[in-house]
Design an enzyme around this catalytic site. Sequence first.
Site: not given
Length: 172
Positions: A88, A130-131, A134
Amino acid sequence: MELIKFTDPALREAPPEFNFETEESPQEVADLLWEKCQELKGLGLSANQVGLPAKVFVMGTDDSSRKNIFNPTLVSVSADMELAKEGCLSYPGLWLNVRRPKEVTASYQTVSGEYVVENFSGLSARVFLHEYDHMIGMNFSDHVSKLKLDMALKSLEKRSKRYIKKYVERNL
């Protein structure tokens, strides 16, 4: 536009939805994120990683594969999982083996505010998820045990010390 530190509490908070009525130009936001992502040689970058409180991220390997993702939601994820190394931009040098679904279907808005539903598979599914983490106040380290995270952090610390030692020796 700079990455915020991984200790910043903003990375643990779900940002608000991007409001196409009141926010500045969606295209400008996406372009700034994409430029920073490319500069950092990443595969994706979320707005909250650079201190912009909005559900927006970009992803892709180059301009032809670039996706501008606003206000994403998950529609479905596959039962088939895959374990792979993941890093990351907010956690430089930290690599973890993360298990993620091989495929994901998501709904999101484009820079024009249009809603689309899209399927992602393989690496693009991993980057999307993954994003997306966030966007919900999570990060990739939440997908591993405390023991594995601690081991990876110790390894990172050792590598950092070796790097600093070599750097100092070369520059004396």
